[in-house]
Design a protein around this motif. Sequence first.
Motif, mmCIF file in Angstrom:
data_model
loop_
_atom_site.group_PDB
_atom_site.id
_atom_site.type_symbol
_atom_site.label_atom_id
_atom_site.label_comp_id
_atom_site.label_asym_id
_atom_site.label_seq_id
_atom_site.Cartn_x
_atom_site.Cartn_y
_atom_site.Cartn_z
ATOM 1 N N GLY A 73 -2.450 -3.686 2.072
ATOM 2 C CA GLY A 73 -1.449 -2.730 1.587
ATOM 3 C C GLY A 73 -1.313 -1.442 2.388
ATOM 4 N N VAL A 74 -1.758 -1.453 3.642
ATOM 5 C CA VAL A 74 -1.702 -0.205 4.424
ATOM 6 C C VAL A 74 -0.593 -0.212 5.477
ATOM 7 N N SER A 263 2.738 11.341 -8.599
ATOM 8 C CA SER A 263 1.346 11.673 -8.265
ATOM 9 C C SER A 263 0.349 10.855 -9.075
ATOM 10 N N LEU A 264 0.695 10.521 -10.311
ATOM 11 C CA LEU A 264 -0.253 9.689 -11.075
ATOM 12 C C LEU A 264 -0.330 8.270 -10.498
ATOM 13 N N CYS A 265 0.822 7.687 -10.180
ATOM 14 C CA CYS A 265 0.804 6.342 -9.578
ATOM 15 C C CYS A 265 0.005 6.352 -8.272
ATOM 16 N N SER A 266 0.195 7.390 -7.474
ATOM 17 C CA SER A 266 -0.501 7.469 -6.186
ATOM 18 C C SER A 266 -1.987 7.657 -6.386
ATOM 19 N N ALA A 267 -2.354 8.525 -7.326
ATOM 20 C CA ALA A 267 -3.775 8.780 -7.567
ATOM 21 C C ALA A 267 -4.472 7.503 -8.038
ATOM 22 N N LEU A 268 -3.804 6.752 -8.925
ATOM 23 C CA LEU A 268 -4.423 5.520 -9.433
ATOM 24 C C LEU A 268 -4.556 4.474 -8.322
ATOM 25 N N ALA A 269 -3.517 4.364 -7.491
ATOM 26 C CA ALA A 269 -3.586 3.389 -6.392
ATOM 27 C C ALA A 269 -4.662 3.798 -5.389
ATOM 28 N N ARG A 278 0.976 -0.922 -1.417
ATOM 29 C CA ARG A 278 1.528 -2.011 -2.218
ATOM 30 C C ARG A 278 1.232 -1.778 -3.699
ATOM 31 N N ARG A 279 -0.023 -1.394 -3.969
ATOM 32 C CA ARG A 279 -0.409 -1.166 -5.355
ATOM 33 C C ARG A 279 0.398 -0.017 -5.963
ATOM 34 N N ALA A 280 0.585 1.061 -5.181
ATOM 35 C CA ALA A 280 1.331 2.210 -5.699
ATOM 36 C C ALA A 280 2.757 1.794 -6.059
ATOM 37 N N ILE A 281 3.374 0.989 -5.200
ATOM 38 C CA ILE A 281 4.756 0.575 -5.439
ATOM 39 C C ILE A 281 4.849 -0.369 -6.644
#
Length: 437
Positions: A73-74, A263-269, A278-281
């Motif tokens: 996912g990078v 920011s929450l989605c990004s922090a969790l991913a 990929r996880r963030a999306i």
Amino acid sequence: MLMDTSIFPIMDDVDSIFADDVELIRNADVLEEDYTPDEILCRDDVLQQYTSVFKPIYKGRPPQNAFLYGDTGVGKTAATKYLRENLERDIERKNEQLPENEQITLNVVWINCENFTTGDHKTSSYQVAVGIVNRLRDKGNRITGTGYAPQDVYDIMYEELDDLEGTVLVILDEVDKIGNDDTLLYELPRSRDIGYVENVRVGVIGISNDYTFRKNLSPKVKDSLCETEIKFPAYNATELSDILSARAKLALYEGAYTEETISLCSALAYQEASGSARRAIRLLRRSAEIAEENGSEQVEESHIRQADKDLEYGNIVESIVDQDDEKLYILKALAHLDKAGLTPARTRTIHAAYSRVVHSYNTTTGKDPLTQRGMFNHLSKLVMFGFVNTIDHNKGVGGGQWNEHEFSDDVNPQKVKDAFEDRNLEWLDVDVRGIKE
Ligand SMILES: Nc1ncnc2c1ncn2[C@@H]1O[C@H](COP(=O)(O)OP(=O)(O)OP(=O)(O)O)[C@@H](O)[C@H]1O
Ligand SMILES: [Mg+2]
């Protein structure tokens, strides 16, 4: 009068069970796995290195080979697609200015090596060669994945490649799936030196997220394919926010999300999926869907938390699906024991249940159960992978010592069942009553 288009409520007369009261997603394609972003963000250094790999092709010189690696996912696949599209477009433009005999011909063959793994049959150099041949032939002329001697397949492949002109760029994504036999990875980049092809120049790009694979490549392959190595580092939370923010702008209606959503989605991913874009999306998409299902006009924190749980569930099922048959049988045995209230269970109880499971599939698989010791080796791996917990009973000198096993918090019978379904394995009921003395 200006209409407020920030949120698009469905007001049509059709009363359908498939409709939600509000829609937050404006363009779902943008959140799909195969979407290529117009811009690759936060990857300036890597893109600069990677662009140099393609420069010789643009200049009409012999192509280079490269090996790309980094966690899942990078952006390895995304950056490759992006540069490929740019290269093809720019060559076309350049050709418009050139006399015909000086024009550059580029053929790209993109192979995802994962697609050649079916059940127990691991992808091999051979099957990827078959894949390359079939990519170059039309439908009626394709060859099958079995029935040819390996050397014949390689010969056919080089003939097909040599029938092309100019440069052939072979991109092998998820190349680690190719396993131990790296014949192709050694020979393809050198095919012109070895004399397998005369008319074309072949460049190979290998892409992998498996560090062990990279470490274990033979020195010969390191010498040829890994001429240039490019590492894709994981993203930090800020970089994930930038990537996600750009994606959200295209995918969601304005007002359907806030900066906190991003920011929450990004922090969790970042925390849970080691910096995977990929996880963030995926998290953003699932959150927006949950918000829609709840009739909410904006993605709330609770939607993101729920989405995160849903994805975790999917991840566990996916990693169960990846296990070999013996481990799946053991997990199924534990699922039956769990349902019958017989866990934690001792190794011999699990072995008895496991044996019944293996026998229940015997007519289709022809397989017999492993010995208790053989099964125990697989069970230990399941403990190591975190699917199963061990409870250690040690009653001291003379009191005996034994172990019991049960599912870890991440696993339950339903997930094992889902994994069987994903693998297209029939779920046969096995009676484990009376198995424990
Ligand atoms: N720098 C970036 N800018 C924009 N989008 C990105 C970026 N990096 C990754 N993405 C997006 O994140 C998702 C995952 O990226 P990608 O598929 O390239 O990962 P990968 O490194 O190939 O992972 P894997 O090893 O699992 O195949 C894709 O949707 C991709 O478009
Ligand atoms: Mg990829």
